[in-house]
Design a protein around this motif. Sequence first.
Motif, PDB file in Angstrom:
ATOM      1  N   VAL A  75      -6.733  11.634  -2.230  1.00 26.84           N
ATOM      2  CA  VAL A  75      -5.630  10.751  -2.614  1.00 26.84           C
ATOM      3  C   VAL A  75      -4.688  10.540  -1.433  1.00 26.84           C
ATOM      4  O   VAL A  75      -4.158   9.445  -1.224  1.00 26.84           O
ATOM      5  CB  VAL A  75      -4.882  11.323  -3.826  1.00 26.84           C
ATOM      6  N   GLY A  76      -4.466  11.592  -0.644  1.00 34.98           N
ATOM      7  CA  GLY A  76      -3.586  11.466   0.508  1.00 34.98           C
ATOM      8  C   GLY A  76      -4.130  10.539   1.572  1.00 34.98           C
ATOM      9  O   GLY A  76      -3.378   9.819   2.246  1.00 34.98           O
ATOM     10  N   LEU A  77      -5.450  10.530   1.751  1.00 29.72           N
ATOM     11  CA  LEU A  77      -6.052   9.665   2.764  1.00 29.72           C
ATOM     12  C   LEU A  77      -6.321   8.254   2.254  1.00 29.72           C
ATOM     13  O   LEU A  77      -6.669   7.372   3.049  1.00 29.72           O
ATOM     14  CB  LEU A  77      -7.371  10.278   3.248  1.00 29.72           C
ATOM     15  N   ALA A  78      -6.173   8.039   0.952  1.00 29.22           N
ATOM     16  CA  ALA A  78      -6.469   6.721   0.376  1.00 29.22           C
ATOM     17  C   ALA A  78      -5.616   5.604   0.974  1.00 29.22           C
ATOM     18  O   ALA A  78      -6.151   4.538   1.321  1.00 29.22           O
ATOM     19  CB  ALA A  78      -6.316   6.771  -1.145  1.00 29.22           C
ATOM     20  N   PRO A  79      -4.271   5.755   1.141  1.00 29.12           N
ATOM     21  CA  PRO A  79      -3.490   4.657   1.751  1.00 29.12           C
ATOM     22  C   PRO A  79      -3.949   4.303   3.160  1.00 29.12           C
ATOM     23  O   PRO A  79      -4.015   3.108   3.516  1.00 29.12           O
ATOM     24  CB  PRO A  79      -2.056   5.199   1.746  1.00 29.12           C
ATOM     25  N   ALA A  80      -4.294   5.312   3.957  1.00 28.93           N
ATOM     26  CA  ALA A  80      -4.757   5.035   5.321  1.00 28.93           C
ATOM     27  C   ALA A  80      -6.085   4.290   5.306  1.00 28.93           C
ATOM     28  O   ALA A  80      -6.293   3.348   6.085  1.00 28.93           O
ATOM     29  CB  ALA A  80      -4.885   6.337   6.109  1.00 28.93           C
ATOM     30  N   MET A  81      -6.986   4.689   4.417  1.00 26.48           N
ATOM     31  CA  MET A  81      -8.287   4.015   4.351  1.00 26.48           C
ATOM     32  C   MET A  81      -8.145   2.576   3.866  1.00 26.48           C
ATOM     33  O   MET A  81      -8.807   1.668   4.386  1.00 26.48           O
ATOM     34  CB  MET A  81      -9.236   4.812   3.446  1.00 26.48           C
ATOM     35  N   HIS A 122       0.785  13.966  -1.041  1.00 21.65           N
ATOM     36  CA  HIS A 122      -0.088  14.258  -2.170  1.00 21.65           C
ATOM     37  C   HIS A 122      -0.789  15.598  -1.976  1.00 21.65           C
ATOM     38  O   HIS A 122      -1.047  16.029  -0.849  1.00 21.65           O
ATOM     39  CB  HIS A 122      -1.126  13.142  -2.344  1.00 21.65           C
ATOM     40  N   ASP A 123      -1.128  16.226  -3.099  1.00 20.15           N
ATOM     41  CA  ASP A 123      -1.826  17.505  -3.064  1.00 20.15           C
ATOM     42  C   ASP A 123      -3.307  17.329  -2.769  1.00 20.15           C
ATOM     43  O   ASP A 123      -3.911  18.155  -2.085  1.00 20.15           O
ATOM     44  CB  ASP A 123      -1.647  18.239  -4.400  1.00 20.15           C
ATOM     45  N   THR A 162      -1.007   3.545  13.632  1.00 20.03           N
ATOM     46  CA  THR A 162      -0.542   3.316  12.264  1.00 20.03           C
ATOM     47  C   THR A 162      -1.424   4.028  11.252  1.00 20.03           C
ATOM     48  O   THR A 162      -0.921   4.661  10.312  1.00 20.03           O
ATOM     49  CB  THR A 162      -0.516   1.810  11.969  1.00 20.03           C
ATOM     50  N   THR A 163      -2.732   3.943  11.419  1.00 21.08           N
ATOM     51  CA  THR A 163      -3.639   4.601  10.482  1.00 21.08           C
ATOM     52  C   THR A 163      -3.447   6.114  10.501  1.00 21.08           C
ATOM     53  O   THR A 163      -3.418   6.768   9.449  1.00 21.08           O
ATOM     54  CB  THR A 163      -5.093   4.247  10.819  1.00 21.08           C
ATOM     55  N   PHE A 164      -3.301   6.683  11.689  1.00 18.62           N
ATOM     56  CA  PHE A 164      -3.079   8.131  11.791  1.00 18.62           C
ATOM     57  C   PHE A 164      -1.753   8.528  11.151  1.00 18.62           C
ATOM     58  O   PHE A 164      -1.672   9.543  10.440  1.00 18.62           O
ATOM     59  CB  PHE A 164      -3.111   8.553  13.254  1.00 18.62           C
ATOM     60  N   SER A 165      -0.716   7.737  11.373  1.00 17.09           N
ATOM     61  CA  SER A 165       0.588   8.054  10.793  1.00 17.09           C
ATOM     62  C   SER A 165       0.550   7.975   9.268  1.00 17.09           C
ATOM     63  O   SER A 165       1.105   8.833   8.573  1.00 17.09           O
ATOM     64  CB  SER A 165       1.649   7.100  11.349  1.00 17.09           C
ATOM     65  N   VAL A 166      -0.114   6.938   8.745  1.00 12.67           N
ATOM     66  CA  VAL A 166      -0.224   6.803   7.292  1.00 12.67           C
ATOM     67  C   VAL A 166      -1.039   7.953   6.714  1.00 12.67           C
ATOM     68  O   VAL A 166      -0.719   8.467   5.628  1.00 12.67           O
ATOM     69  CB  VAL A 166      -0.848   5.445   6.932  1.00 12.67           C
ATOM     70  N   ALA A 167      -2.073   8.389   7.414  1.00 10.06           N
ATOM     71  CA  ALA A 167      -2.872   9.518   6.937  1.00 10.06           C
ATOM     72  C   ALA A 167      -2.044  10.794   6.871  1.00 10.06           C
ATOM     73  O   ALA A 167      -2.114  11.546   5.888  1.00 10.06           O
ATOM     74  CB  ALA A 167      -4.085   9.709   7.842  1.00 10.06           C
ATOM     75  N   VAL A 168      -1.231  11.050   7.905  1.00 14.93           N
ATOM     76  CA  VAL A 168      -0.376  12.241   7.893  1.00 14.93           C
ATOM     77  C   VAL A 168       0.641  12.160   6.762  1.00 14.93           C
ATOM     78  O   VAL A 168       0.874  13.135   6.033  1.00 14.93           O
ATOM     79  CB  VAL A 168       0.324  12.405   9.254  1.00 14.93           C
ATOM     80  N   GLY A 169       1.261  10.978   6.597  1.00  9.98           N
ATOM     81  CA  GLY A 169       2.222  10.816   5.508  1.00  9.98           C
ATOM     82  C   GLY A 169       1.590  10.999   4.139  1.00  9.98           C
ATOM     83  O   GLY A 169       2.182  11.602   3.240  1.00  9.98           O
ATOM     84  N   ILE A 223       0.835  -1.208   0.000  1.00 11.95           N
ATOM     85  CA  ILE A 223       0.000   0.000   0.000  1.00 11.95           C
ATOM     86  C   ILE A 223       0.864   1.250   0.000  1.00 11.95           C
ATOM     87  O   ILE A 223       0.593   2.217  -0.733  1.00 11.95           O
ATOM     88  CB  ILE A 223      -0.949  -0.020   1.214  1.00 11.95           C
ATOM     89  N   ALA A 224       1.912   1.253   0.830  1.00 11.75           N
ATOM     90  CA  ALA A 224       2.795   2.423   0.882  1.00 11.75           C
ATOM     91  C   ALA A 224       3.544   2.619  -0.431  1.00 11.75           C
ATOM     92  O   ALA A 224       3.757   3.755  -0.873  1.00 11.75           O
ATOM     93  CB  ALA A 224       3.778   2.264   2.040  1.00 11.75           C
ATOM     94  N   PHE A 225       3.937   1.514  -1.067  1.00 10.29           N
ATOM     95  CA  PHE A 225       4.673   1.628  -2.328  1.00 10.29           C
ATOM     96  C   PHE A 225       3.787   2.227  -3.422  1.00 10.29           C
ATOM     97  O   PHE A 225       4.176   3.182  -4.105  1.00 10.29           O
ATOM     98  CB  PHE A 225       5.194   0.256  -2.738  1.00 10.29           C
ATOM     99  N   PHE A 226       2.588   1.663  -3.599  1.00  4.69           N
ATOM    100  CA  PHE A 226       1.694   2.173  -4.645  1.00  4.69           C
ATOM    101  C   PHE A 226       1.010   3.475  -4.225  1.00  4.69           C
ATOM    102  O   PHE A 226       0.498   4.195  -5.088  1.00  4.69           O
ATOM    103  CB  PHE A 226       0.632   1.118  -4.985  1.00  4.69           C
ATOM    104  N   GLY A 227       1.001   3.775  -2.929  1.00  7.76           N
ATOM    105  CA  GLY A 227       0.439   5.044  -2.474  1.00  7.76           C
ATOM    106  C   GLY A 227       1.402   6.201  -2.527  1.00  7.76           C
ATOM    107  O   GLY A 227       1.034   7.328  -2.158  1.00  7.76           O
ATOM    108  N   GLY A 228       2.639   5.944  -2.976  1.00  5.14           N
ATOM    109  CA  GLY A 228       3.606   7.023  -3.126  1.00  5.14           C
ATOM    110  C   GLY A 228       4.274   7.466  -1.842  1.00  5.14           C
ATOM    111  O   GLY A 228       4.890   8.534  -1.816  1.00  5.14           O
TER     112      GLY A 228
END
Length: 376
Positions: A296-302, A291-292, A279-286, A249-254
């Motif tokens: 799209v930025g919240l997609a990896p966390a979801m 992403h602009d 983990t979900t909160f950290s992925v959302a922040v990242g 997810i992190a790889f394809f989520g950029g």
Amino acid sequence: MNDRPDIRHSPTATPATALQSPRRKGRDRAPRRSALDLAESWAVIGIFAILTTGGIYLAAAVLMPVTLAVVVGLILGAAADRLGRLGIPPMLAGLILATIVVTTLFLGANALVRPLGHFAEEAPRLIEAAVERVLPYIERIEWLHISEASLRGGPVSAEALLQNTGAILTTIAAGVTPALLQGLIFFVALALFLGSRHSLRRGLIIAFRDRRRRLAAIRVLNAIEASLGSYFAAATLLYALVGVAMTVIAFFGGLQMPLLWGLLAFISSYVPFLGITVTTFSVAVGGLVTHDSVLVGLAPAMVFFLVHGLVENLLTPAVMGRRLEINPFVVFVAIVFWTWMWGAVGAVLALPLSLIGMAILDELFPEQNVHPKLPG
């Protein structure tokens, strides 16, 4: 000829035992306890519980690594037995397993040092970028009273983080020496526990005098080892799948450093509720920083939250079965309590200690394990 009347069968005769039976019944009957007696008993129990909790809290520097060593030793009991069947002495087998565990922990921590150091350097910029992205949406909620000036001049601003960096590093450095000492205690306790596990088990069983209690002790010890071993064997496999999924997810989520995200997901999964939240909160922040677009930025966390939910609610019950299920509220209370007592290590130990308590109750009170099917 005996003229004395035979009183053995006389209806008016009363044996001595009949006269004494009410007195015996009165003496044998337990005295009725008053409300004051019950209050006194519960007060004593409460004082004992408070003193025990305080003692555990004050002795955390010693009890925490020893408890962790015992839990890990119970999990590795089957591995120690296999090494023993190969002809390896128990103490040597314990030393080998303890060395493997400590080396694995050291290598894992060493692998995280560089990425975490890079993240610490970039933390002010990342936080400031995340604030700029999320601030327009937060400002719309009027009752929060959050504005750009309050965030930029508050404790979460980049300037405040830079100013507090020295204090944070000093605090971390001050905790290094106790951590090393506790790590040494953990290593020695784990090696000795694995090496003398069977003698400790035998001594605990012999401590009970009658056969019934000894059999109960054997059942409890077997249930504890079986529940911990089977749970963590299955959990490690499932959480490894979660870590791999997070890496993809992190790889394809950029996101940067996808392996680090996968390792974080794997480790945090051992702490129910809190692990997935962090983990979900950290992925959302990242994602928001990378992403602009907010969506799209919240997609990896979801996506990660969905994958973790599927694993916890579908795969985990299918693999582990209902035998190892624990009430979620009990697990949550245990995590809160042990995190308050022993910090991060307490959060990791909360679930194993809950499993141990459940195994003890199931073996000592088997009649309470019947779950009737309720109507409706």
